[in-house]
Write an enzyme that holds these catalytic residues in place. Structure first.
Site, mmCIF file in Angstrom:
data_model
loop_
_atom_site.group_PDB
_atom_site.id
_atom_site.type_symbol
_atom_site.label_atom_id
_atom_site.label_comp_id
_atom_site.label_asym_id
_atom_site.label_seq_id
_atom_site.Cartn_x
_atom_site.Cartn_y
_atom_site.Cartn_z
ATOM 1 C CG ASP A 57 -0.244 -0.087 2.532
ATOM 2 O OD1 ASP A 57 0.780 -0.791 2.618
ATOM 3 O OD2 ASP A 57 -0.705 0.552 3.497
ATOM 4 C CG ASP A 94 6.757 4.885 2.017
ATOM 5 O OD1 ASP A 94 6.856 3.662 2.249
ATOM 6 O OD2 ASP A 94 6.348 5.706 2.862
ATOM 7 C CD GLU A 124 4.108 0.700 6.616
ATOM 8 O OE1 GLU A 124 5.029 1.013 7.385
ATOM 9 O OE2 GLU A 124 3.554 1.513 5.858
ATOM 10 C CD GLU A 125 2.649 4.103 4.367
ATOM 11 O OE1 GLU A 125 2.676 4.618 5.498
ATOM 12 O OE2 GLU A 125 3.617 4.136 3.594
ATOM 13 C CG HIS A 435 3.914 9.438 4.207
ATOM 14 N ND1 HIS A 435 3.753 9.083 5.535
ATOM 15 C CD2 HIS A 435 4.321 8.311 3.577
ATOM 16 C CE1 HIS A 435 4.064 7.811 5.690
ATOM 17 N NE2 HIS A 435 4.418 7.317 4.501
#
Length: 461
Positions: A57, A94, A124-125, A435
């Protein structure tokens, strides 16, 4: 391919078929993770098994003027001066680059290696759900290379753990007072970034800054709050926040000048860090406002709430020990919510800061819940895998690498907790702006990472 947290199924299923078409054993576990196994190359059957780990993700952030739909639109990358970049959205480097490195190892028939297991996790995020759901006993390897860090030339041997504090409160709506007009105040133009890796840079937090603007505005004019919305990811520094307010008729038109003064003041405070900040006001519509007592609770509590670095590490100089990010807020006349993501290298440190946040909201009878605690990854300076990685780096690049501890939540701590004794090292290419829109990855460092990964796998016995 679109792959927001909890929406990775399209990519995961594509990769599952990709693996099966190459004759590799592959399966999806109960948590939704994809596990692919590649047998050792000829003669390498007796070598130690290695787990290659990355997450599928990505954080989905875009600029306000972008029409990108993360549920269906592909990312549009561009080449720029040796970097791959997405100008108006996050890139997904990422951890897409980590996934790509693992896929390259799986399909390279010339690579010399022992048994390989690819662990491609989901969610994960948004809370490390995939790593949390991984069952003990599934993985066979006792060495793991995590490919989810963002600075070439550095090996990571530890990371922060943390938890979330989720705040919710019901509200009481009232009609817009007679004679009031409604306007929308927007704070935009901040850099944003990773709520762990970039937290020490003291970049602006759009939520905190806009709340401050509203508190100062309350001192110069009657003001009733309609709504306040800011941030879009718990683990990203908020770049934008918008508030709808009602003010006495005739005063809305004069707000532009007052906000220009606030903008100048805030830019001066953020000089050299976040000078792109801008404040705008536009005409809006609303029929309801928040009850005055509720407005005081929300604005007062958000103003008082902590954000940023709480403590620097005394054991690892230059590394943040404990911090938190006020990442999202969504408040309306009938109630609202906000989220704090707390990180620390020490479990008791994150719990203590989370308890402070809960206590702050409890003063107004507001529900605040601690959720999703995950352990940090404790450094093991005696790691044999680290020694091998350093030796290969020294041999192949004629330079010394660095060993770091990162103030971000890698999945290594959770996985290591389920597999005691697993020797874990993390590395990756150079990524900037993770991000946040404008995220980019240095192309040359990806090539070097591939060479390094090949060298390490070849040397593991």
């Amino acid at each position: 391919m679109p792959r927001a947290s909890k929406a990775e199924a399209g990519l995961r299923d594509f990769l599952l078929q990709w693996a099966l078409a190459r004759g590799l054993a592959a399966a999806v576990d109960a948590a939704g993770n994809l596990i692919i196994r590649k047998p050792a190359s000829a003669g390498g059957e007796g070598r130690s098994g290695v787990v290659l780990q990355a997450h599928l993700d990505m954080v989905c952030q875009k600029n306000a003027d972008s029409g990108h739909d993360f549920s269906r639109d592909p990312i549009v990358p561009e080449l720029s001066d040796g970097w791959l970049v997405a100008e108006n959205t996050t890139l997904g480097g990422d951890n897409g680059i980590g996934v790509a490195l693992i896929l390259a190892a799986l399909e390279d028939d010339s690579l010399v290696h022992g048994p390989l297991e690819a662990l491609l996790t989901v969610d994960e995020e948004a809370g490390m759900g995939g790593a949390r759901g991984l069952e003990a006993g599934v993985l066979q390897g006792r060495l793991m290379l995590n490919l989810d860090t963002e600075e070439w030339g550095e090996f990571y041997l530890g990371c922060a753990g943390g938890l979330d504090v989720n705040v919710e409160r019901c509200g009481v709506a009232e009609p817009v007072p007679g004679g009031f007009e409604v306007v929308r105040i927007a704070l935009r133009g901040l850099r944003g970034g990773h709520s762990g890796v970039d937290i020490h840079e003291e970049r602006g937090n759009a939520i905190k800054l806009l709340v401050r603007v509203l508190r100062e505005l309350e001192a110069v004019t009657p003001l009733r709050l309609v709504d306040l919305v800011g941030g879009s990811a718990r683990n990203a520094l908020p770049r934008e926040a918008v508030a709808t307010v009602a003010v006495p008729g005739g005063r809305g038109g004069r707000l532009a000048g007052w906000l220009a003064g606030m903008e100048t003041s805030l830019r001066a405070e953020l000089r050299g860090i976040d000078e792109g900040l801008n404040l705008t006001v536009t005409v809006a519509e609303a029929t309801q406002v928040m009850a005055m007592a509720e407005q005081e609770i929300w604005l007062g509590s958000l103003h008082a709430a902590p954000h940023g670095v709480r403590r620097m590490s005394r054991q690892v100089p230059g590394v943040v020990e404990t911090s938190n990010n006020l990442g999202m807020v969504d408040v309306h006349p009938n109630g609202g919510s906000c989220n704090f993501m707390v990180r620390s290298l020490i479990g008791s440190g994150s719990l203590a800061l989370a308890d402070e946040i809960v206590s702050l909201w409890a003063l107004s009878g507001t529900q605040a819940e601690k959720t999703g605690f995950y352990p940090g990854w404790a450094p093991n300076p005696a790691s044999e895998l680290l020694k091998l990685c350093q030796a290969v780096y020294r041999r192949d690049f004629a330079a010394e690498s660095k060993v770091q501890v990162i103030h971000a939540g890698l999945e290594c701590g959770i996985i290591g907790d389920k597999y005691p004794g697993m020797d874990i090292v993390s590395f990756g290419p150079t990524i900037r702006g993770a991000h946040a829109p404008g995220e980019r990855v240095e192309i040359a460092s990806v090539e070097r990472c591939w060479r390094l990964l090949r060298g390490i796998l070849t040397e593991i016995r």
